[in-house]
Design a protein around this motif. Structure first.
Motif, PDB file in Angstrom:
ATOM      1  N   THR A 185       0.841  -1.193   0.000  1.00  0.00           N
ATOM      2  CA  THR A 185       0.000   0.000   0.000  1.00  0.00           C
ATOM      3  C   THR A 185       0.875   1.242   0.000  1.00  0.00           C
ATOM      4  OG1 THR A 185      -1.790  -1.134   1.167  1.00  0.00           O
ATOM      5  CG2 THR A 185      -1.792   1.275   1.227  1.00  0.00           C
ATOM      6  N   MET A 186       0.742   2.057  -1.037  1.00  0.00           N
ATOM      7  CA  MET A 186       1.627   3.206  -1.225  1.00  0.00           C
ATOM      8  C   MET A 186       1.132   4.420  -0.431  1.00  0.00           C
ATOM      9  SD  MET A 186       2.372   2.894  -5.337  1.00  0.00           S
ATOM     10  CE  MET A 186       0.641   2.984  -5.795  1.00  0.00           C
ATOM     11  N   THR A 187       2.039   5.007   0.343  1.00  0.00           N
ATOM     12  CA  THR A 187       1.775   6.244   1.063  1.00  0.00           C
ATOM     13  C   THR A 187       3.010   7.133   0.947  1.00  0.00           C
ATOM     14  OG1 THR A 187       2.700   5.634   3.225  1.00  0.00           O
ATOM     15  CG2 THR A 187       0.446   4.892   2.745  1.00  0.00           C
ATOM     16  N   ARG A 188       2.886   8.358   1.402  1.00  0.00           N
ATOM     17  CA  ARG A 188       4.025   9.276   1.358  1.00  0.00           C
ATOM     18  C   ARG A 188       5.191   8.762   2.201  1.00  0.00           C
ATOM     19  NH1 ARG A 188       2.697  15.433   1.887  1.00  0.00           N
ATOM     20  NH2 ARG A 188       2.329  15.096  -0.343  1.00  0.00           N
ATOM     21  N   SER A 189       4.889   7.984   3.231  1.00  0.00           N
ATOM     22  CA  SER A 189       5.947   7.523   4.133  1.00  0.00           C
ATOM     23  C   SER A 189       6.665   6.270   3.644  1.00  0.00           C
ATOM     24  CB  SER A 189       5.366   7.264   5.533  1.00  0.00           C
ATOM     25  OG  SER A 189       4.364   6.264   5.479  1.00  0.00           O
ATOM     26  N   ASN A 190       6.157   5.608   2.589  1.00  0.00           N
ATOM     27  CA  ASN A 190       6.834   4.375   2.169  1.00  0.00           C
ATOM     28  C   ASN A 190       7.039   4.242   0.662  1.00  0.00           C
ATOM     29  OD1 ASN A 190       4.268   3.742   1.208  1.00  0.00           O
ATOM     30  ND2 ASN A 190       4.143   1.756   2.215  1.00  0.00           N
ATOM     31  N   TYR A 191       6.540   5.186  -0.152  1.00  0.00           N
ATOM     32  CA  TYR A 191       6.594   4.964  -1.600  1.00  0.00           C
ATOM     33  C   TYR A 191       8.027   4.924  -2.137  1.00  0.00           C
ATOM     34  CZ  TYR A 191       7.592   9.895  -2.798  1.00  0.00           C
ATOM     35  OH  TYR A 191       8.178  11.142  -2.941  1.00  0.00           O
ATOM     36  N   LYS A 192       8.970   5.497  -1.405  1.00  0.00           N
ATOM     37  CA  LYS A 192      10.360   5.455  -1.870  1.00  0.00           C
ATOM     38  C   LYS A 192      10.976   4.068  -1.721  1.00  0.00           C
ATOM     39  CE  LYS A 192      11.267  10.380  -1.324  1.00  0.00           C
ATOM     40  NZ  LYS A 192      12.088  11.446  -0.698  1.00  0.00           N
ATOM     41  N   ASP A 193      10.272   3.172  -1.049  1.00  0.00           N
ATOM     42  CA  ASP A 193      10.738   1.782  -0.948  1.00  0.00           C
ATOM     43  C   ASP A 193      10.284   0.929  -2.127  1.00  0.00           C
ATOM     44  OD1 ASP A 193      11.871   2.449   1.478  1.00  0.00           O
ATOM     45  OD2 ASP A 193      10.855   0.886   2.636  1.00  0.00           O
ATOM     46  N   VAL A 194       9.491   1.488  -3.037  1.00  0.00           N
ATOM     47  CA  VAL A 194       9.002   0.697  -4.165  1.00  0.00           C
ATOM     48  C   VAL A 194      10.147   0.083  -4.976  1.00  0.00           C
ATOM     49  CG1 VAL A 194       7.794   0.825  -6.400  1.00  0.00           C
ATOM     50  CG2 VAL A 194       6.754   1.822  -4.346  1.00  0.00           C
ATOM     51  N   PRO A 195      11.220   0.827  -5.310  1.00  0.00           N
ATOM     52  CA  PRO A 195      12.321   0.180  -6.048  1.00  0.00           C
ATOM     53  C   PRO A 195      12.927  -0.988  -5.289  1.00  0.00           C
ATOM     54  CG  PRO A 195      12.530   2.574  -6.149  1.00  0.00           C
ATOM     55  CD  PRO A 195      11.463   2.285  -5.152  1.00  0.00           C
ATOM     56  N   GLY A 196      13.084  -0.839  -3.979  1.00  0.00           N
ATOM     57  CA  GLY A 196      13.649  -1.929  -3.187  1.00  0.00           C
ATOM     58  C   GLY A 196      12.741  -3.146  -3.141  1.00  0.00           C
ATOM     59  N   ILE A 197      11.428  -2.921  -3.107  1.00  0.00           N
ATOM     60  CA  ILE A 197      10.485  -4.039  -3.138  1.00  0.00           C
ATOM     61  C   ILE A 197      10.569  -4.774  -4.475  1.00  0.00           C
ATOM     62  CG2 ILE A 197       8.021  -4.585  -3.260  1.00  0.00           C
ATOM     63  CD1 ILE A 197       8.983  -4.277  -0.420  1.00  0.00           C
ATOM     64  N   LEU A 198      10.715  -4.023  -5.557  1.00  0.00           N
ATOM     65  CA  LEU A 198      10.862  -4.655  -6.871  1.00  0.00           C
ATOM     66  C   LEU A 198      12.180  -5.428  -6.959  1.00  0.00           C
ATOM     67  CD1 LEU A 198       9.382  -1.753  -8.997  1.00  0.00           C
ATOM     68  CD2 LEU A 198       8.414  -4.056  -8.795  1.00  0.00           C
ATOM     69  N   ASP A 199      13.245  -4.904  -6.349  1.00  0.00           N
ATOM     70  CA  ASP A 199      14.507  -5.649  -6.273  1.00  0.00           C
ATOM     71  C   ASP A 199      14.306  -6.962  -5.513  1.00  0.00           C
ATOM     72  OD1 ASP A 199      15.836  -3.603  -7.600  1.00  0.00           O
ATOM     73  OD2 ASP A 199      16.617  -2.691  -5.763  1.00  0.00           O
ATOM     74  N   MET A 242       5.867   1.150 -14.056  1.00  0.00           N
ATOM     75  CA  MET A 242       5.796   0.739 -15.461  1.00  0.00           C
ATOM     76  C   MET A 242       7.188   0.495 -16.034  1.00  0.00           C
ATOM     77  SD  MET A 242       2.599   2.674 -17.309  1.00  0.00           S
ATOM     78  CE  MET A 242       2.762   4.340 -16.670  1.00  0.00           C
ATOM     79  N   ASP A 243       8.132   1.394 -15.732  1.00  0.00           N
ATOM     80  CA  ASP A 243       9.499   1.240 -16.239  1.00  0.00           C
ATOM     81  C   ASP A 243      10.127  -0.059 -15.756  1.00  0.00           C
ATOM     82  OD1 ASP A 243       9.351   3.687 -17.536  1.00  0.00           O
ATOM     83  OD2 ASP A 243      10.364   4.797 -15.942  1.00  0.00           O
ATOM     84  N   ARG A 244       9.982  -0.329 -14.459  1.00  0.00           N
ATOM     85  CA  ARG A 244      10.617  -1.519 -13.896  1.00  0.00           C
ATOM     86  C   ARG A 244       9.927  -2.802 -14.379  1.00  0.00           C
ATOM     87  NH1 ARG A 244      13.892  -1.313  -9.284  1.00  0.00           N
ATOM     88  NH2 ARG A 244      13.908  -3.584  -9.625  1.00  0.00           N
ATOM     89  N   THR A 245       8.620  -2.746 -14.558  1.00  0.00           N
ATOM     90  CA  THR A 245       7.904  -3.916 -15.061  1.00  0.00           C
ATOM     91  C   THR A 245       8.379  -4.254 -16.472  1.00  0.00           C
ATOM     92  OG1 THR A 245       5.954  -3.330 -13.746  1.00  0.00           O
ATOM     93  CG2 THR A 245       5.626  -4.898 -15.543  1.00  0.00           C
TER      94      THR A 245
END
Length: 394
Positions: A185-199, A242-245
């Motif tokens: 679930t994306m919020t202002r406090s965690n959205y910067k972790d999205v690249p790490g989650i994709l890794d 989209m880019d990472r997918t």
């Protein structure tokens, strides 16, 4: 939900759902969103108790006993009614559904009735033994919530060690061939972790991930000011996804990636693809039209722990009725309820930018419960639509 891998990476073509007549009972699970009959996917909150304390929890769950939940017999009757009605998916949620003692029997019943049985869990209770029981019960899929990398997730989830235990749950599912994916679930406090989650997804070989936009309900209603992402932050994050997918697919790792709970992502994806590949974009537009946008009260419904029927799992302040009194199938088809009727004809009531938007048939007015949470008006424009006036045709 918007299938980024399906639409942007082309793993689904316009002809695919047409081949099955777009009927829910015939479509494979990855094409269900393109059905034309929109038999509801039903979320059943089998219990309210949870072993974590998530800051965004729509059910405001705690690790205490709750009374008034559906009995085993009432749960079996619910599953049987849904199967007879033609609901294609039974999604067991909570609280934490694995805390319910008869959960494996309920999953097995849904599978026996030819429904796709899905569990939405925090993953911390999935030992090797539990993963085996899920497989034996006939589970189709388990979605495990990780809302960031270790420090972020554990703060978000309110319990130290939640990340490691959830990741172990993922690994236990993978080891036993239980189809598993992540929910973020994306919020202002965690959205910067999205690249790490994709890794992490690539490193662990996880085949699926759903990125959820925050809906402001339950404890999540307290996050509107502190954790609501700006439109620019949302656009940047959807672009990154989209880019990472695309990059994963190009190197032979066809992870299924979806975004959920903000149908703005559909026209946004189409506009981006229109600039890159106009010919394929037209086929994607047809698929988005088949998808139909938000389907609260039509293509998705919720049965709460006490039997109350809601338009979706976030809309807990309004009930159409209770399955203890009438079967779900009767409640869901009773258009004498004012809200039920209006949700089936929502385009007549939507206001503001949404009413003027050229993508209204694509998003269907998006999340009405989110509009209500921010403005107090159920039919106000979607506050988290990040498209510009020019992009929506105003």
């Amino acid at each position: 939900m918007i299938g980024i891998s399906k639409l942007y990476c082309g793993t689904v073509e316009q002809s695919d759902p047409l081949r099955y007549g777009r009927q829910s009972k015939d479509l494979p699970s990855h094409l269900l969103q393109f059905s034309k009959d929109k038999k509801p996917v039903v979320v059943w909150n089998v219990g309210r108790r949870c072993n974590l304390r998530c800051v965004h929890c729509y059910s405001q769950s705690r690790n205490i006993d709750y009374s008034g939940e559906l009995s085993h017999e009432e749960g079996i009757a619910l599953i049987d009614d849904l199967a007879d009605y033609g609901a294609p998916v039974m999604l067991f949620s909570g609280g934490e559904p694995l805390m319910r003692p008869d959960i494996f029997e309920l999953i097995e019943r849904a599978a026996e009735k030819k429904m796709r049985a899905v569990v939405s869990t925090n993953g911390t209770m999935i030992t090797a033994d539990v993963a085996g029981k899920l497989q034996d019960a006939g589970l189709s899929y388990v979605g495990i919530s990780l809302d960031g990398l270790e420090a972020t997730n554990d703060k978000f989830r309110g319990v130290e060690g939640a990340f490691r235990r959830a990741l172990e749950g993922v690994r236990n599912c993978l080891a036993r061939d239980v189809k598993v994916g992540l929910r973020f679930t994306m919020t202002r406090s965690n959205y910067k972790d999205v690249p790490g989650i994709l890794d992490l997804i690539e490193a662990e070989g996880i085949p699926r991930v759903c990125f959820y936009h925050l809906v402001y309900t339950g404890r999540g209603s307290e996050l509107i000011e502190s954790s609501r992402m700006s439109h620019e932050e949302t656009r940047e994050t959807v672009d990154l996804i989209m880019d990472r997918t695309k990059a994963m697919h190009e190197k032979g790792n066809p992870v299924e990636v979806l975004t959920v709970d903000n149908h703005t992502d559909g026209p946004y994806l189409y506009l981006r693809l229109l600039a890159e590949d106009p010919e394929r974009a037209e086929g994607v537009l047809k698929l988005l039209e088949m998808n139909g946008g938000n389907s609260s009260g039509t293509g998705i419904g919720c049965v709460s722990w006490d039997g109350s029927v809601h338009p979706d799992q976030f809309w807990r302040h309004y009930s159409f009725g209770n399955v203890k009194d009438r079967p779900f199938s009767e409640i869901w088809t009773d258009l004498s309820d004012d809200l039920m009727n209006k949700l089936r004809h929502r385009k007549d009531y939507i206001k503001g930018r949404c009413a003027k938007c050229k993508w209204l048939n694509i998003c269907n007015g998006n999340f009405r419960v989110r509009a209500e949470a921010v403005s107090g008006d159920l039919w106000a424009e979607e506050p988290d639509c990040y498209l510009t006036d020019e992009e929506i045709g105003i």
